[in-house]
Design a protein around this motif. Structure first.
Motif, mmCIF file in Angstrom:
data_model
loop_
_atom_site.group_PDB
_atom_site.id
_atom_site.type_symbol
_atom_site.label_atom_id
_atom_site.label_comp_id
_atom_site.label_asym_id
_atom_site.label_seq_id
_atom_site.Cartn_x
_atom_site.Cartn_y
_atom_site.Cartn_z
ATOM 1 N N ALA A 162 -5.202 4.348 -7.412
ATOM 2 C CA ALA A 162 -4.898 2.929 -7.630
ATOM 3 C C ALA A 162 -4.300 2.310 -6.363
ATOM 4 C CB ALA A 162 -3.935 2.772 -8.808
ATOM 5 N N ALA A 163 -3.397 3.020 -5.713
ATOM 6 C CA ALA A 163 -2.788 2.508 -4.481
ATOM 7 C C ALA A 163 -3.834 2.343 -3.383
ATOM 8 C CB ALA A 163 -1.669 3.437 -4.030
ATOM 9 N N ASP A 164 -4.718 3.325 -3.238
ATOM 10 C CA ASP A 164 -5.763 3.251 -2.211
ATOM 11 C C ASP A 164 -6.709 2.074 -2.457
ATOM 12 O OD1 ASP A 164 -4.691 5.509 -1.022
ATOM 13 O OD2 ASP A 164 -6.263 6.868 -1.745
ATOM 14 N N LEU A 165 -7.133 1.895 -3.705
ATOM 15 C CA LEU A 165 -8.051 0.793 -4.018
ATOM 16 C C LEU A 165 -7.350 -0.560 -3.898
ATOM 17 C CD1 LEU A 165 -10.175 2.264 -6.945
ATOM 18 C CD2 LEU A 165 -10.861 1.887 -4.567
ATOM 19 N N ALA A 166 -6.084 -0.608 -4.260
ATOM 20 C CA ALA A 166 -5.337 -1.860 -4.117
ATOM 21 C C ALA A 166 -5.249 -2.257 -2.643
ATOM 22 C CB ALA A 166 -3.947 -1.720 -4.726
#
Length: 140
Positions: free
Chosen positions: A24-28
């Protein structure tokens, strides 16, 4: 491509969430999307908190910790329910609508025979919404 990522969180099992949280952090970062951590709790005292307000504070602290770890601004949302396990699917679906999320990233488990009778939360969320759902398989 994505503007708002919703990440369902069970604070009782934080150690299982790392792959989903990292994704989620990477895609955000990639899409410059907002991230919201959502959790469903009982409206009665539980093992993690005596009140829904106390649980919300713990989820907010968890979200803030994730935001600092990944260098992102995040928020959190708690939904209270008389029966969080029975209402989990519908609560996440409601959370999607409440936050205008367009992507859900959630940890799931390996398929079990019981899933034939009781489908997984991820499966129901994916089939009852019009948003993308990314299931991160947990092997345990």
């Amino acid at each position: 491509m994505f503007n708002k990522i919703l990440v369902p969180v069970d604070l009782a099992h934080k150690e299982l969430l790392k792959p989903s949280l990292d994704l989620a952090a990477d895609l955000a970062k990639l899409y410059q999307a907002d991230t919201c951590y959502i959790s469903v709790t009982a409206n009665t005292p539980g093992a993690l908190a005596k009140t829904p307000e106390e649980y919300a504070q713990k989820l907010e602290a968890f979200a803030k910790e994730q935001g600092q770890l990944h260098g992102q601004v995040v928020n959190s949302k708690v939904i209270t329910s008389p029966d969080p396990i029975a209402d989990m699917d519908d609560a996440i679906i409601q959370g999607i609508h409440d936050t205008n999320a367009d992507l859900v990233i959630m940890t799931t488990h390996l398929p079990r025979r019981l899933d034939i009778v009781m489908p997984s939360t991820g499966g129901k969320v994916a089939s009852h919404t019009d948003v993308s759902v990314f299931l991160v398989r947990h092997s345990g």
